[in-house]
Design a protein around this motif. Sequence first.
Motif, PDB file in Angstrom:
ATOM      1  N   ALA A 173       0.834  -1.206   0.000  1.00 35.28           N
ATOM      2  CA  ALA A 173       0.000   0.000   0.000  1.00 35.28           C
ATOM      3  C   ALA A 173       0.870   1.257   0.000  1.00 35.28           C
ATOM      4  CB  ALA A 173      -0.902  -0.010   1.232  1.00 35.28           C
ATOM      5  N   GLN A 174       0.475   2.227  -0.760  1.00 42.11           N
ATOM      6  CA  GLN A 174       1.218   3.474  -0.858  1.00 42.11           C
ATOM      7  C   GLN A 174       0.622   4.522   0.085  1.00 42.11           C
ATOM      8  OE1 GLN A 174       4.001   3.852  -2.804  1.00 42.11           O
ATOM      9  NE2 GLN A 174       3.761   1.675  -3.195  1.00 42.11           N
ATOM     10  N   ALA A 175       1.513   5.286   0.727  1.00 44.73           N
ATOM     11  CA  ALA A 175       1.057   6.348   1.612  1.00 44.73           C
ATOM     12  C   ALA A 175       0.360   7.426   0.787  1.00 44.73           C
ATOM     13  CB  ALA A 175       2.245   6.945   2.363  1.00 44.73           C
ATOM     14  N   ALA A 176      -0.718   7.936   1.336  1.00 46.91           N
ATOM     15  CA  ALA A 176      -1.555   8.871   0.581  1.00 46.91           C
ATOM     16  C   ALA A 176      -1.098  10.307   0.798  1.00 46.91           C
ATOM     17  CB  ALA A 176      -3.018   8.700   0.997  1.00 46.91           C
ATOM     18  N   TYR A 177       0.105  10.624   0.352  1.00 46.81           N
ATOM     19  CA  TYR A 177       0.571  12.006   0.424  1.00 46.81           C
ATOM     20  C   TYR A 177      -0.141  12.836  -0.645  1.00 46.81           C
ATOM     21  CZ  TYR A 177       4.233  10.439   3.553  1.00 46.81           C
ATOM     22  OH  TYR A 177       4.902   9.905   4.614  1.00 46.81           O
TER      23      TYR A 177
ATOM     24  N   TYR B 181      -4.398  13.084   5.812  1.00 47.85           N
ATOM     25  CA  TYR B 181      -3.862  12.145   4.828  1.00 47.85           C
ATOM     26  C   TYR B 181      -3.474  10.850   5.546  1.00 47.85           C
ATOM     27  CZ  TYR B 181      -3.677  16.451   2.216  1.00 47.85           C
ATOM     28  OH  TYR B 181      -4.014  17.634   1.614  1.00 47.85           O
ATOM     29  N   GLY B 182      -3.743   9.741   4.920  1.00 46.90           N
ATOM     30  CA  GLY B 182      -3.479   8.450   5.549  1.00 46.90           C
ATOM     31  C   GLY B 182      -2.050   7.994   5.396  1.00 46.90           C
ATOM     32  N   THR B 183      -1.112   8.778   5.909  1.00 50.98           N
ATOM     33  CA  THR B 183       0.303   8.453   5.740  1.00 50.98           C
ATOM     34  C   THR B 183       0.880   7.659   6.898  1.00 50.98           C
ATOM     35  OG1 THR B 183       1.017  10.505   6.821  1.00 50.98           O
ATOM     36  CG2 THR B 183       0.593  10.586   4.446  1.00 50.98           C
TER      37      THR B 183
ATOM     38  N   PHE C  68       6.279  13.689   8.289  1.00 52.52           N
ATOM     39  CA  PHE C  68       5.398  13.960   7.150  1.00 52.52           C
ATOM     40  C   PHE C  68       6.142  14.788   6.109  1.00 52.52           C
ATOM     41  CE2 PHE C  68       2.352  16.506   4.797  1.00 52.52           C
ATOM     42  CZ  PHE C  68       1.341  15.609   4.491  1.00 52.52           C
ATOM     43  N   ALA C  69       6.803  15.863   6.551  1.00 48.94           N
ATOM     44  CA  ALA C  69       7.517  16.731   5.621  1.00 48.94           C
ATOM     45  C   ALA C  69       8.684  16.010   4.963  1.00 48.94           C
ATOM     46  CB  ALA C  69       8.012  17.977   6.361  1.00 48.94           C
TER      47      ALA C  69
END
Length: 255
Positions: free
Chosen positions: A41-45, A94-96, A104-105
């Motif tokens: 699954a890919q992080a939703a950035y 965001y679902g990261t 996050f940054a």
Amino acid sequence: MWIKSVTDRSLWRVGPGRSRYWLLGLVSAIALLLLALAGPAQAAYPAFLDAYVNDYGQVLSDGEKSLARAQLDQFRRRTGVHAVLLTVNSIYDYGTGDAALEPFATNLFNTWGIGDAGRNDGILLLVAPGDRQVRIELGMGYDRSYDRVAQAIVDDAMLPQFRQGNIGQGTLIGVNQIVQKFDPSSPPAVNPVLAYLPPELTEWVSPQVAIGGGLAAGGVGLFAGGLALKRLQRYRPRHCGLLQGVHTITGCAIC
């Protein structure tokens, strides 16, 4: 309907007593195949839709976005440095899985691939009004002299505007300051002794005290300056946020 066709024997001509196990094996095999094709699954950035301004937080007017985009585009054409502005209401929208602004940054910086890969000179300005946080993310190509430059932009130029509720104006000021202060042709002047001090100590240690007698004439002054330097080296800070090769600078109290 697809599940019903699998479990309903009337649609499958299989001998009694064995259809249940055969169908179970088929479903399992299909499920494993789909998982393999899907991959991790890919992080939703946020999507990287614009090379310079991505205002997901909707803090800028159309005119302000055009102004920021023009400044950053001209800055890149003139210096080759790629700087990007991102605003979000909150990083938690965001679902990261990132628990704080720093990861996050950093992860978004790497995901977007900001800056030249060889020079590692990208810059990300991230504003999250809903979280009441702002961050400047720098590529590893910048030495520690730029740490305090980024910190000063946040503390002295942007936060005063934010505290007055002028989010758009403060963001534009931050963009303008980055364009001015990160021009490679005009590197910041840094006291070589103060470079060994953490940012929180430089607020009360003056350059005169830091260099001790180093500026005084005579051997006594040089000796005292050398002792001061050795003592201050014990406070040499680690770079905060060295995640996946990205040097991060934040607006927090300790960075």
